[in-house]
Design a protein around this motif. Sequence first.
Motif, PDB file in Angstrom:
ATOM      1  N   MET A  54       0.756  -1.177  -0.104  1.00 23.69           N
ATOM      2  CA  MET A  54       0.227   0.097   0.089  1.00 23.69           C
ATOM      3  C   MET A  54       0.681   1.228  -0.036  1.00 23.69           C
ATOM      4  SD  MET A  54      -0.745   2.414   2.525  1.00 23.69           S
ATOM      5  CE  MET A  54      -0.602   1.779   4.053  1.00 23.69           C
ATOM      6  N   SER A  55       1.991   1.219   0.602  1.00 20.41           N
ATOM      7  CA  SER A  55       2.642   2.372   0.977  1.00 20.41           C
ATOM      8  C   SER A  55       3.531   2.739  -0.457  1.00 20.41           C
ATOM      9  CB  SER A  55       3.833   2.205   1.956  1.00 20.41           C
ATOM     10  OG  SER A  55       3.465   1.966   3.082  1.00 20.41           O
ATOM     11  N   VAL A  80      -1.150   9.556   4.063  1.00 18.82           N
ATOM     12  CA  VAL A  80      -2.062   8.379   3.715  1.00 18.82           C
ATOM     13  C   VAL A  80      -1.505   7.355   4.475  1.00 18.82           C
ATOM     14  CG1 VAL A  80      -2.675   6.591   2.125  1.00 18.82           C
ATOM     15  CG2 VAL A  80      -2.646   9.426   1.277  1.00 18.82           C
ATOM     16  N   VAL A  81      -0.025   7.131   4.411  1.00 16.91           N
ATOM     17  CA  VAL A  81       0.583   6.101   5.211  1.00 16.91           C
ATOM     18  C   VAL A  81       0.446   6.144   6.804  1.00 16.91           C
ATOM     19  CG1 VAL A  81       2.723   5.152   5.726  1.00 16.91           C
ATOM     20  CG2 VAL A  81       2.321   5.708   3.331  1.00 16.91           C
ATOM     21  N   ALA A  82       0.619   7.552   7.123  1.00 16.73           N
ATOM     22  CA  ALA A  82       0.279   7.573   8.714  1.00 16.73           C
ATOM     23  C   ALA A  82      -0.892   7.266   9.278  1.00 16.73           C
ATOM     24  CB  ALA A  82       0.862   9.018   9.086  1.00 16.73           C
ATOM     25  N   SER A  83      -1.879   7.952   8.134  1.00 19.80           N
ATOM     26  CA  SER A  83      -3.235   7.533   8.643  1.00 19.80           C
ATOM     27  C   SER A  83      -3.570   6.037   8.680  1.00 19.80           C
ATOM     28  CB  SER A  83      -4.258   8.186   7.573  1.00 19.80           C
ATOM     29  OG  SER A  83      -5.590   7.930   7.972  1.00 19.80           O
ATOM     30  N   ALA A  84      -2.921   5.296   7.799  1.00 23.93           N
ATOM     31  CA  ALA A  84      -3.270   3.761   7.824  1.00 23.93           C
ATOM     32  C   ALA A  84      -2.546   3.259   8.740  1.00 23.93           C
ATOM     33  CB  ALA A  84      -2.839   3.231   6.309  1.00 23.93           C
ATOM     34  N   PHE A  85      -1.390   3.618   9.259  1.00 20.97           N
ATOM     35  CA  PHE A  85      -0.682   2.913  10.245  1.00 20.97           C
ATOM     36  C   PHE A  85      -1.590   3.198  11.589  1.00 20.97           C
ATOM     37  CE2 PHE A  85       2.581   3.693  13.983  1.00 20.97           C
ATOM     38  CZ  PHE A  85       3.211   2.340  13.498  1.00 20.97           C
ATOM     39  N   SER A  86      -2.011   4.535  11.812  1.00 22.41           N
ATOM     40  CA  SER A  86      -2.780   4.809  13.028  1.00 22.41           C
ATOM     41  C   SER A  86      -4.208   4.006  12.926  1.00 22.41           C
ATOM     42  CB  SER A  86      -3.048   6.215  13.318  1.00 22.41           C
ATOM     43  OG  SER A  86      -3.884   6.530  14.292  1.00 22.41           O
ATOM     44  N   ASP A  87      -4.868   3.825  11.821  1.00 24.38           N
ATOM     45  CA  ASP A  87      -6.063   3.060  11.955  1.00 24.38           C
ATOM     46  C   ASP A  87      -5.844   1.639  11.953  1.00 24.38           C
ATOM     47  OD1 ASP A  87      -7.206   5.391  10.898  1.00 24.38           O
ATOM     48  OD2 ASP A  87      -7.228   4.905   8.950  1.00 24.38           O
ATOM     49  N   LEU A  88      -4.650   1.047  11.904  1.00 20.05           N
ATOM     50  CA  LEU A  88      -4.235  -0.225  12.253  1.00 20.05           C
ATOM     51  C   LEU A  88      -3.942  -0.503  13.570  1.00 20.05           C
ATOM     52  CD1 LEU A  88      -4.238  -2.937  10.282  1.00 20.05           C
ATOM     53  CD2 LEU A  88      -1.771  -2.487  10.202  1.00 20.05           C
ATOM     54  N   ILE A 144      -7.007  -1.307   6.218  1.00 19.76           N
ATOM     55  CA  ILE A 144      -6.104  -0.961   5.458  1.00 19.76           C
ATOM     56  C   ILE A 144      -6.646  -0.552   4.205  1.00 19.76           C
ATOM     57  CG2 ILE A 144      -3.860  -1.369   4.167  1.00 19.76           C
ATOM     58  CD1 ILE A 144      -3.070  -3.262   6.375  1.00 19.76           C
ATOM     59  N   GLY A 145      -7.496  -1.315   3.471  1.00 19.76           N
ATOM     60  CA  GLY A 145      -8.296  -0.986   2.334  1.00 19.76           C
ATOM     61  C   GLY A 145      -9.086   0.077   2.533  1.00 19.76           C
ATOM     62  N   TYR A 146      -9.952   0.103   3.665  1.00 16.96           N
ATOM     63  CA  TYR A 146     -10.854   1.064   3.901  1.00 16.96           C
ATOM     64  C   TYR A 146     -10.277   2.631   4.076  1.00 16.96           C
ATOM     65  CZ  TYR A 146     -15.114  -1.347   4.727  1.00 16.96           C
ATOM     66  OH  TYR A 146     -16.309  -2.228   4.513  1.00 16.96           O
ATOM     67  N   SER A 147      -8.833   2.607   4.681  1.00 13.51           N
ATOM     68  CA  SER A 147      -8.315   3.497   4.874  1.00 13.51           C
ATOM     69  C   SER A 147      -7.765   4.359   3.812  1.00 13.51           C
ATOM     70  CB  SER A 147      -7.074   3.340   5.993  1.00 13.51           C
ATOM     71  OG  SER A 147      -6.147   4.344   6.271  1.00 13.51           O
ATOM     72  N   VAL A 148      -7.253   3.469   2.956  1.00 13.91           N
ATOM     73  CA  VAL A 148      -6.354   3.746   1.692  1.00 13.91           C
ATOM     74  C   VAL A 148      -7.501   4.639   0.812  1.00 13.91           C
ATOM     75  CG1 VAL A 148      -5.186   3.191  -0.326  1.00 13.91           C
ATOM     76  CG2 VAL A 148      -4.267   2.302   2.092  1.00 13.91           C
ATOM     77  N   ASP A 149      -8.731   4.107   0.958  1.00 17.43           N
ATOM     78  CA  ASP A 149      -9.833   4.371  -0.086  1.00 17.43           C
ATOM     79  C   ASP A 149     -10.140   5.982   0.308  1.00 17.43           C
ATOM     80  OD1 ASP A 149     -11.677   4.141  -1.916  1.00 17.43           O
ATOM     81  OD2 ASP A 149     -13.310   3.455  -0.489  1.00 17.43           O
TER      82      ASP A 149
END
Length: 294
Positions: free
Chosen positions: A149-150, A166-174, A200-205
């Motif tokens: 994803m990154s 985007v990456v920081a948001s997905a990291f926190s979402d995880l 991860i998919g929802y976050s990146v979207d």
Amino acid sequence: MVSIEVPEVNYTDYSNRQLAAVPLAFLVLALAIIGGWFVATGAPANPGLEFTGGVELRVADDTNEDVEQRIRAAFDREPDSIQTIPGDDVVVVTFRAANDDPEGLANDLQDQADEAGLTTTAVDQVSPSFASDTARTAVFGVLLAFLGMSVLVFALFRTFIPSLAVVASAFSDLLIPVAAMNLLGIQMTLGTVAALLMIIGYSVDSDILLNDSVLRRTGGFYESVSRAMRTGVTMTLTSIAAMVVMAVVASVFGLGLLRDIGIILSVGLCADLMNTYLMNVSLLRWYKFEGVNR
């Protein structure tokens, strides 16, 4: 048809530090919970049977007696968990294996259950060595998904700060759902790992939707954020509602895995709303108004 009205947020009332403060506080708290759990147990989350190895017995609850007390008295070792499945009159008893002979342990436990007058309807066993391989594969899968994803995000935007957002948001979402799993007693299993991959998919979207609206479409910054929010928030709130309903219904019918997945996704999607429209917006605004001019 029910429509969701997304209120416009006046971001000019808040500085970038104020917007990022709340998501960062939740991230630090999640890291502290996971770190404390790792120090106490040796694992970032409580692993399930698939990742530890052991034996799971399904015992029929066909009496009006205290079945949990009968189960504890029936075996010569303390069960690691006892869970009742409502509606089916079945109790799931889990024993973690201390060695690589789950078959021998399963036979001993079944004999003890028979001697105590307990009716065993099913016996599942997992070898500790196989469970260890499964755990490594699951961790590798999550890391590979996050790395892929990154790389994709950096390839799409080719600029450091928007991609980092985007990456920081997905990291926190995880991490926030993992911390919630520890607090709620939800075990890390193949099913819950699948839920984390879905996050991860929802976050990146939602994050890519916001970045694309701000960086590639016409209009001012705040107009672009508002446009992305109308779509992204509606989409995320709809998903949260569906996951909450699934968790409630699964709890009523005793479907533990579906309940856990619903809870994890609900927490992850709530974290995604916070991270996308607070932390991500603050990084994008800094990039648009200050970073590009440097």
